[in-house]
Write a protein that holds these residues in place. Structure first.
Motif, PDB file in Angstrom:
ATOM      1  N   VAL A 187     -16.747  30.201  10.793  1.00 32.50           N
ATOM      2  CA  VAL A 187     -17.167  27.815  10.367  1.00 32.50           C
ATOM      3  C   VAL A 187     -18.750  28.785   9.243  1.00 32.50           C
ATOM      4  CG1 VAL A 187     -18.970  26.289  11.325  1.00 32.50           C
ATOM      5  CG2 VAL A 187     -16.176  26.963  11.718  1.00 32.50           C
ATOM      6  N   LEU A 188     -19.364  29.869  10.021  1.00 33.31           N
ATOM      7  CA  LEU A 188     -20.513  29.929   9.492  1.00 33.31           C
ATOM      8  C   LEU A 188     -20.391  30.587   7.938  1.00 33.31           C
ATOM      9  CD1 LEU A 188     -24.060  30.222   9.874  1.00 33.31           C
ATOM     10  CD2 LEU A 188     -23.368  32.685  10.121  1.00 33.31           C
ATOM     11  N   LEU A 189     -19.844  31.353   8.161  1.00 32.22           N
ATOM     12  CA  LEU A 189     -19.010  32.262   6.460  1.00 32.22           C
ATOM     13  C   LEU A 189     -18.339  30.925   5.810  1.00 32.22           C
ATOM     14  CD1 LEU A 189     -17.669  35.456   7.464  1.00 32.22           C
ATOM     15  CD2 LEU A 189     -19.521  34.664   6.108  1.00 32.22           C
ATOM     16  N   GLY A 190     -18.257  29.641   6.357  1.00 28.34           N
ATOM     17  CA  GLY A 190     -17.529  28.947   5.273  1.00 28.34           C
ATOM     18  C   GLY A 190     -18.563  27.735   4.936  1.00 28.34           C
ATOM     19  N   TRP A 191     -19.007  27.987   5.430  1.00 24.80           N
ATOM     20  CA  TRP A 191     -20.714  27.082   5.282  1.00 24.80           C
ATOM     21  C   TRP A 191     -21.805  27.913   4.035  1.00 24.80           C
ATOM     22  CZ3 TRP A 191     -25.928  27.232   5.701  1.00 24.80           C
ATOM     23  CH2 TRP A 191     -26.751  25.915   5.867  1.00 24.80           C
ATOM     24  N   PHE A 192     -21.612  28.343   4.338  1.00 23.68           N
ATOM     25  CA  PHE A 192     -22.242  29.691   2.975  1.00 23.68           C
ATOM     26  C   PHE A 192     -21.758  29.780   1.807  1.00 23.68           C
ATOM     27  CE2 PHE A 192     -24.913  32.288   6.748  1.00 23.68           C
ATOM     28  CZ  PHE A 192     -25.835  31.749   6.448  1.00 23.68           C
ATOM     29  N   ALA A 193     -20.557  29.793   1.708  1.00 22.16           N
ATOM     30  CA  ALA A 193     -19.556  29.900   0.522  1.00 22.16           C
ATOM     31  C   ALA A 193     -19.357  28.634  -0.268  1.00 22.16           C
ATOM     32  CB  ALA A 193     -18.576  30.407   1.129  1.00 22.16           C
ATOM     33  N   TYR A 194     -19.650  27.074   1.066  1.00 25.30           N
ATOM     34  CA  TYR A 194     -19.641  25.992  -0.141  1.00 25.30           C
ATOM     35  C   TYR A 194     -21.029  25.767  -0.339  1.00 25.30           C
ATOM     36  CZ  TYR A 194     -19.566  20.945   0.389  1.00 25.30           C
ATOM     37  OH  TYR A 194     -20.196  19.677  -0.064  1.00 25.30           O
ATOM     38  N   HIS A 195     -22.366  25.880   0.406  1.00 29.80           N
ATOM     39  CA  HIS A 195     -23.376  25.472   0.124  1.00 29.80           C
ATOM     40  C   HIS A 195     -24.096  26.524  -1.497  1.00 29.80           C
ATOM     41  CE1 HIS A 195     -24.350  22.024   2.300  1.00 29.80           C
ATOM     42  NE2 HIS A 195     -23.988  23.272   3.331  1.00 29.80           N
ATOM     43  N   TYR A 196     -23.500  27.752  -1.455  1.00 26.52           N
ATOM     44  CA  TYR A 196     -23.162  28.696  -3.141  1.00 26.52           C
ATOM     45  C   TYR A 196     -22.611  27.845  -3.485  1.00 26.52           C
ATOM     46  CZ  TYR A 196     -23.310  32.183  -5.538  1.00 26.52           C
ATOM     47  OH  TYR A 196     -23.300  33.739  -6.679  1.00 26.52           O
ATOM     48  N   VAL A 197     -21.336  27.497  -4.034  1.00 22.82           N
ATOM     49  CA  VAL A 197     -21.192  26.863  -4.878  1.00 22.82           C
ATOM     50  C   VAL A 197     -21.026  25.506  -5.054  1.00 22.82           C
ATOM     51  CG1 VAL A 197     -18.627  26.506  -5.710  1.00 22.82           C
ATOM     52  CG2 VAL A 197     -18.888  28.379  -4.266  1.00 22.82           C
ATOM     53  N   VAL A 198     -21.265  24.511  -3.981  1.00 23.78           N
ATOM     54  CA  VAL A 198     -22.362  22.882  -4.452  1.00 23.78           C
ATOM     55  C   VAL A 198     -23.406  23.062  -4.963  1.00 23.78           C
ATOM     56  CG1 VAL A 198     -22.714  21.009  -3.309  1.00 23.78           C
ATOM     57  CG2 VAL A 198     -20.317  22.908  -2.875  1.00 23.78           C
ATOM     58  N   ASP A 199     -24.096  24.293  -4.500  1.00 27.57           N
ATOM     59  CA  ASP A 199     -25.509  24.135  -4.443  1.00 27.57           C
ATOM     60  C   ASP A 199     -26.194  24.806  -5.777  1.00 27.57           C
ATOM     61  OD1 ASP A 199     -26.426  22.520  -2.555  1.00 27.57           O
ATOM     62  OD2 ASP A 199     -27.174  24.155  -1.220  1.00 27.57           O
ATOM     63  N   ASN A 200     -25.044  25.274  -6.457  1.00 30.65           N
ATOM     64  CA  ASN A 200     -25.144  26.412  -8.094  1.00 30.65           C
ATOM     65  C   ASN A 200     -24.946  24.960  -9.589  1.00 30.65           C
ATOM     66  OD1 ASN A 200     -25.872  27.916  -9.790  1.00 30.65           O
ATOM     67  ND2 ASN A 200     -23.824  29.087  -9.329  1.00 30.65           N
ATOM     68  N   LYS A 201     -26.220  24.623  -9.471  1.00 26.18           N
ATOM     69  CA  LYS A 201     -26.964  23.227 -10.447  1.00 26.18           C
ATOM     70  C   LYS A 201     -26.524  24.050 -12.190  1.00 26.18           C
ATOM     71  CE  LYS A 201     -28.072  20.373  -7.051  1.00 26.18           C
ATOM     72  NZ  LYS A 201     -28.200  21.076  -6.011  1.00 26.18           N
ATOM     73  N   ILE A 202     -25.965  25.483 -11.998  1.00 23.80           N
ATOM     74  CA  ILE A 202     -26.218  25.430 -13.453  1.00 23.80           C
ATOM     75  C   ILE A 202     -25.347  26.565 -13.549  1.00 23.80           C
ATOM     76  CG2 ILE A 202     -27.432  27.886 -15.421  1.00 23.80           C
ATOM     77  CD1 ILE A 202     -29.999  26.422 -13.460  1.00 23.80           C
TER      78      ILE A 202
END
Length: 132
Positions: free
Chosen positions: A38-53
């Motif tokens: 769950v923790l790895l999934g959360w980090f991966a999700y935020h890495y992809v979603v928060d990358n706005k560039i």
């Protein structure tokens, strides 16, 4: 009644202490494994979603003292951002690096930048892009 023969039959009165400990360790391991996923999934999700560039090297040209890099991509409107661009020599040593900044009102990125190098660069790559 003799005390020598008061041993209880195997398996009749529940699990032994070792079996209970093994089961407890399996449950704890499963819970910790699920929490890690769950923790790895959360980090991966935020890495992809928060990358706005989203910028990539379109082309580059090298010379003895510089590398001209053509960047193309897009970013979300209303945010400032930057990308770190670098060049490496044939042996893999970094010979040039530059931060390229993008204004908040820019959404389509089509920019040519020149990296000054310490020797001939053979590559041009984006190290990282961040909003902010």
């Amino acid at each position: 009644m003799s005390t020598a023969s008061t041993r209880l039959p195997e398996g009749r009165y529940g699990r032994s202490a070792d079996e209970r400990a093994d089961r407890k360790l399996k449950v704890i391991g499963s819970v910790l494994g699920a929490a890690l996923l769950v923790l790895l999934g959360w980090f991966a999700y935020h890495y992809v979603v928060d990358n706005k560039i989203n910028v990539e090297v379109y082309t580059f040209e090298t010379s003895a003292t510089s590398v001209k890099v053509h960047l193309r991509g897009d970013k979300d409107a209303g945010i400032k951002g930057y990308c770190i661009v670098r060049s490496q020599s044939e042996d893999g040593a970094e010979v040039g690096r530059r931060d390229v900044r993008f204004a908040a009102d820019t959404t389509d990125i089509d920019q040519v930048v020149t990296l000054q190098t310490t020797s001939r660069g053979t590559t041009a790559e984006i190290v990282d892009c961040q909003a902010g």
